[in-house]
Design an enzyme around this catalytic site. Structure first.
Site, PDB file in Angstrom:
ATOM      1  N   SER A 108       0.845  -1.199   0.000  1.00  0.00           N
ATOM      2  CA  SER A 108       0.000   0.000   0.000  1.00  0.00           C
ATOM      3  C   SER A 108       0.876   1.242   0.000  1.00  0.00           C
ATOM      4  O   SER A 108       1.681   1.455   0.911  1.00  0.00           O
ATOM      5  CB  SER A 108      -0.883   0.013   1.249  1.00  0.00           C
ATOM      6  OG  SER A 108      -1.369   1.325   1.445  1.00  0.00           O
ATOM      7  N   HIS A 142      -1.251  -1.200  -4.278  1.00  0.00           N
ATOM      8  CA  HIS A 142      -2.518  -0.923  -3.588  1.00  0.00           C
ATOM      9  C   HIS A 142      -2.603   0.577  -3.319  1.00  0.00           C
ATOM     10  O   HIS A 142      -1.743   1.152  -2.657  1.00  0.00           O
ATOM     11  CB  HIS A 142      -2.564  -1.726  -2.288  1.00  0.00           C
ATOM     12  CG  HIS A 142      -3.852  -1.623  -1.539  1.00  0.00           C
ATOM     13  ND1 HIS A 142      -4.958  -2.383  -1.833  1.00  0.00           N
ATOM     14  CD2 HIS A 142      -4.208  -0.840  -0.493  1.00  0.00           C
ATOM     15  CE1 HIS A 142      -5.942  -2.080  -1.006  1.00  0.00           C
ATOM     16  NE2 HIS A 142      -5.518  -1.140  -0.182  1.00  0.00           N
ATOM     17  N   ASP A 163      -4.755   3.567  -1.746  1.00  0.00           N
ATOM     18  CA  ASP A 163      -5.806   3.874  -0.770  1.00  0.00           C
ATOM     19  C   ASP A 163      -6.340   5.280  -1.002  1.00  0.00           C
ATOM     20  O   ASP A 163      -5.627   6.264  -0.803  1.00  0.00           O
ATOM     21  CB  ASP A 163      -5.242   3.769   0.652  1.00  0.00           C
ATOM     22  CG  ASP A 163      -5.024   2.330   1.065  1.00  0.00           C
ATOM     23  OD1 ASP A 163      -5.987   1.555   0.988  1.00  0.00           O
ATOM     24  OD2 ASP A 163      -3.888   1.988   1.445  1.00  0.00           O
ATOM     25  N   MET A 167      -8.989   8.085   0.124  1.00  0.00           N
ATOM     26  CA  MET A 167      -9.793   8.461   1.303  1.00  0.00           C
ATOM     27  C   MET A 167     -10.330   9.869   1.129  1.00  0.00           C
ATOM     28  O   MET A 167      -9.594  10.769   0.722  1.00  0.00           O
ATOM     29  CB  MET A 167      -8.925   8.423   2.557  1.00  0.00           C
ATOM     30  CG  MET A 167      -8.263   7.092   2.810  1.00  0.00           C
ATOM     31  SD  MET A 167      -7.278   7.171   4.294  1.00  0.00           S
ATOM     32  CE  MET A 167      -6.534   5.529   4.278  1.00  0.00           C
ATOM     33  N   HIS A 214      -8.390   1.038  -3.843  1.00  0.00           N
ATOM     34  CA  HIS A 214      -9.295   0.804  -2.709  1.00  0.00           C
ATOM     35  C   HIS A 214      -9.970   2.127  -2.354  1.00  0.00           C
ATOM     36  O   HIS A 214      -9.348   3.006  -1.760  1.00  0.00           O
ATOM     37  CB  HIS A 214      -8.451   0.252  -1.539  1.00  0.00           C
ATOM     38  CG  HIS A 214      -9.194   0.056  -0.260  1.00  0.00           C
ATOM     39  ND1 HIS A 214      -8.543  -0.151   0.948  1.00  0.00           N
ATOM     40  CD2 HIS A 214     -10.515   0.004   0.023  1.00  0.00           C
ATOM     41  CE1 HIS A 214      -9.441  -0.298   1.902  1.00  0.00           C
ATOM     42  NE2 HIS A 214     -10.644  -0.201   1.375  1.00  0.00           N
ATOM     43  N   MET A 245     -12.110   4.373  -0.302  1.00  0.00           N
ATOM     44  CA  MET A 245     -12.742   4.597   1.009  1.00  0.00           C
ATOM     45  C   MET A 245     -13.443   5.947   0.926  1.00  0.00           C
ATOM     46  O   MET A 245     -12.999   6.943   1.522  1.00  0.00           O
ATOM     47  CB  MET A 245     -11.671   4.560   2.109  1.00  0.00           C
ATOM     48  CG  MET A 245     -11.168   3.150   2.373  1.00  0.00           C
ATOM     49  SD  MET A 245      -9.641   3.104   3.314  1.00  0.00           S
ATOM     50  CE  MET A 245      -8.465   3.248   1.962  1.00  0.00           C
ATOM     51  N   MET A 294     -11.339  -6.110   5.598  1.00  0.00           N
ATOM     52  CA  MET A 294     -10.461  -5.222   6.377  1.00  0.00           C
ATOM     53  C   MET A 294     -10.073  -5.905   7.687  1.00  0.00           C
ATOM     54  O   MET A 294     -10.928  -6.437   8.400  1.00  0.00           O
ATOM     55  CB  MET A 294     -11.172  -3.901   6.700  1.00  0.00           C
ATOM     56  CG  MET A 294     -11.434  -2.991   5.510  1.00  0.00           C
ATOM     57  SD  MET A 294      -9.977  -2.531   4.551  1.00  0.00           S
ATOM     58  CE  MET A 294      -8.966  -1.692   5.777  1.00  0.00           C
ATOM     59  N   GLY A 297      -8.798   3.787   7.294  1.00  0.00           N
ATOM     60  CA  GLY A 297      -8.491   5.203   7.521  1.00  0.00           C
ATOM     61  C   GLY A 297      -7.023   5.480   7.768  1.00  0.00           C
ATOM     62  O   GLY A 297      -6.536   6.554   7.413  1.00  0.00           O
ATOM     63  N   PHE A 298      -6.316   4.526   8.361  1.00  0.00           N
ATOM     64  CA  PHE A 298      -4.921   4.794   8.730  1.00  0.00           C
ATOM     65  C   PHE A 298      -4.079   3.531   8.574  1.00  0.00           C
ATOM     66  O   PHE A 298      -4.560   2.427   8.825  1.00  0.00           O
ATOM     67  CB  PHE A 298      -4.832   5.269  10.187  1.00  0.00           C
ATOM     68  CG  PHE A 298      -5.604   6.539  10.417  1.00  0.00           C
ATOM     69  CD1 PHE A 298      -5.024   7.778  10.173  1.00  0.00           C
ATOM     70  CD2 PHE A 298      -6.935   6.493  10.830  1.00  0.00           C
ATOM     71  CE1 PHE A 298      -5.746   8.949  10.354  1.00  0.00           C
ATOM     72  CE2 PHE A 298      -7.668   7.657  11.014  1.00  0.00           C
ATOM     73  CZ  PHE A 298      -7.077   8.895  10.770  1.00  0.00           C
ATOM     74  N   GLY A 299      -2.823   3.735   8.184  1.00  0.00           N
ATOM     75  CA  GLY A 299      -1.859   2.651   8.187  1.00  0.00           C
ATOM     76  C   GLY A 299      -1.305   2.453   9.593  1.00  0.00           C
ATOM     77  O   GLY A 299      -1.575   3.243  10.505  1.00  0.00           O
ATOM     78  N   ASP A 332      -6.393  -6.527   4.415  1.00  0.00           N
ATOM     79  CA  ASP A 332      -5.767  -5.198   4.424  1.00  0.00           C
ATOM     80  C   ASP A 332      -5.759  -4.655   5.843  1.00  0.00           C
ATOM     81  O   ASP A 332      -6.826  -4.453   6.437  1.00  0.00           O
ATOM     82  CB  ASP A 332      -6.580  -4.288   3.491  1.00  0.00           C
ATOM     83  CG  ASP A 332      -5.989  -2.890   3.328  1.00  0.00           C
ATOM     84  OD1 ASP A 332      -4.893  -2.631   3.857  1.00  0.00           O
ATOM     85  OD2 ASP A 332      -6.650  -2.069   2.659  1.00  0.00           O
ATOM     86  N   GLY A 370      -2.418  -4.165   8.993  1.00  0.00           N
ATOM     87  CA  GLY A 370      -1.606  -4.868   9.995  1.00  0.00           C
ATOM     88  C   GLY A 370      -0.977  -6.157   9.498  1.00  0.00           C
ATOM     89  O   GLY A 370      -0.576  -6.996  10.308  1.00  0.00           O
ATOM     90  N   SER A 419       2.994  -0.472   6.004  1.00  0.00           N
ATOM     91  CA  SER A 419       4.211  -0.260   6.812  1.00  0.00           C
ATOM     92  C   SER A 419       5.194  -1.413   6.723  1.00  0.00           C
ATOM     93  O   SER A 419       6.404  -1.186   6.766  1.00  0.00           O
ATOM     94  CB  SER A 419       3.857  -0.021   8.283  1.00  0.00           C
ATOM     95  OG  SER A 419       2.497   0.016   8.502  1.00  0.00           O
TER      96      SER A 419
HETATM   97  C1  DX5 Z   1      -6.168   1.446   5.776  1.00  0.00           C
HETATM   98  C2  DX5 Z   1      -5.686   1.134   4.383  1.00  0.00           C
HETATM   99  C3  DX5 Z   1      -4.569   0.176   4.316  1.00  0.00           C
HETATM  100  C4  DX5 Z   1      -3.309   0.643   5.009  1.00  0.00           C
HETATM  101  C5  DX5 Z   1      -2.569  -0.569   5.463  1.00  0.00           C
HETATM  102  O1  DX5 Z   1      -7.346   2.173   5.701  1.00  0.00           O
HETATM  103  O2  DX5 Z   1      -6.757   0.579   3.618  1.00  0.00           O
HETATM  104  O3  DX5 Z   1      -4.298  -0.227   2.983  1.00  0.00           O
HETATM  105  O4  DX5 Z   1      -2.470   1.405   4.187  1.00  0.00           O
HETATM  106  O5  DX5 Z   1      -1.456  -0.174   6.195  1.00  0.00           O
HETATM  107  P1  DX5 Z   1      -0.662  -1.156   7.165  1.00  0.00           P
HETATM  108  O6  DX5 Z   1      -0.210  -2.318   6.336  1.00  0.00           O
HETATM  109  O7  DX5 Z   1       0.427  -0.322   7.688  1.00  0.00           O
HETATM  110  O8  DX5 Z   1      -1.642  -1.603   8.229  1.00  0.00           O
HETATM  111 ZN    ZN Z   2      -6.352  -0.349   1.615  1.00  0.00          ZN
END
Ligand code: DX5
Ligand code: ZN
Length: 217
Positions: free
Chosen positions: A7, A32, A34, A36, A65, A67, A138, A143-145, A176, A178, A199
């Site tokens: 991502s 990937h 993202d 938002m 993706h 969102m 999910m 929303g956040f990595g 997707d 963690g 990450s």
């Molecule tokens: C979260 C995103 C993910 C995110 C994953 O809303 O859809 O794609 O970037 O990040 P990691 O792999 O760090 O959890």
């Molecule tokens: Zn994603």
């Protein structure tokens, strides 16, 4: 076939072309992306112009993706910008509008997907099962990595794979959030075959090693 989808949310956006080239050389299967909107999720990331720039910079498969609220309004523009697969959230609009969005994506010659947030049960996929190329479960709140992997989503991954097999066995099941070398084996064992990792890939200096570590975990 197992696919690794880094991502770009965790990439250096000022050097995005080089970042994508780095994961291509490192053996990634998808990019990937993202998207938002600050409404469907409490964060804002990138949109149509970034997909268009990526399309010029790489021939890699762009897994977009969305969102965003009411994705039916924008899916055609993401297709035209060069997405290979456009994925929307089941929660983002009425069933009728989401089915129309999927129809538009396919009419543009692109692959389509549907995503479920952690609180949405597998049964919500029933109307989409035969229409999609990919289902995304999910494993964090979107929303956040960098969030912690929710291993209690694995029952849902197994349920989705069971629902798909009789009617759409070629459909990919993606996870997707963690995903890293510790959590990837849990996802694979549950039946996921596309692993998104932000990450755990872009947060590492050696992206090829990071991708291999997830693939071979
Ligand atoms: C979260 C995103 C993910 C995110 C994953 O809303 O859809 O794609 O970037 O990040 P990691 O792999 O760090 O959890
Ligand atoms: Zn994603």
């Amino acid at each position: 076939m197992l696919k690794i989808a880094p991502s770009i949310l965790a990439a250096d956006f000022a050097r995005l072309g080089e970042e994508v080239e780095d994961i291509r050389r490192g053996g990634a299967d998808f990019v990937h992306v993202d998207v938002m909107d600050g409404c469907f999720v409490p964060n804002i990331s990138v949109g149509i112009p970034v997909v268009a720039s990526l399309r010029k910079a790489t021939d890699m498969f762009l897994d977009v993706h969305l969102m965003i609220d009411r994705p039916v309004r924008y899916v055609e523009r993401f297709c035209r910008a060069g997405a290979d697969l456009v994925n929307l959230h089941a929660e983002a609009d009425s069933l009728e509008n989401n089915l129309e969005a999927l129809r538009i994506i396919r009419a543009n010659g692109k692959k389509c997907g549907v995503t479920l947030k952690p609180a949405t049960p597998a049964e919500a996929l029933s109307p989409y099962l035969e229409l999609v190329d990919l289902v995304l479960i999910m494993t964090v709140e979107p929303g956040f990595g960098g969030q912690k992997f929710m291993d209690d989503m694995m029952d849902k991954v197994r349920a989705v794979r069971r629902m798909l097999d009789p009617v759409n066995p070629g459909c990919d099941v993606e996870v997707d959030g963690g995903v890293d070398p510790q959590t990837a084996p849990i996802c694979k064992a549950a039946g996921a075959n596309v692993l998104v990792a932000g990450s755990a890939v872009f947060g590492k200096a050696d992206r090829a090693a990071a991708i291999e570590a997830i693939r071979n975990s």
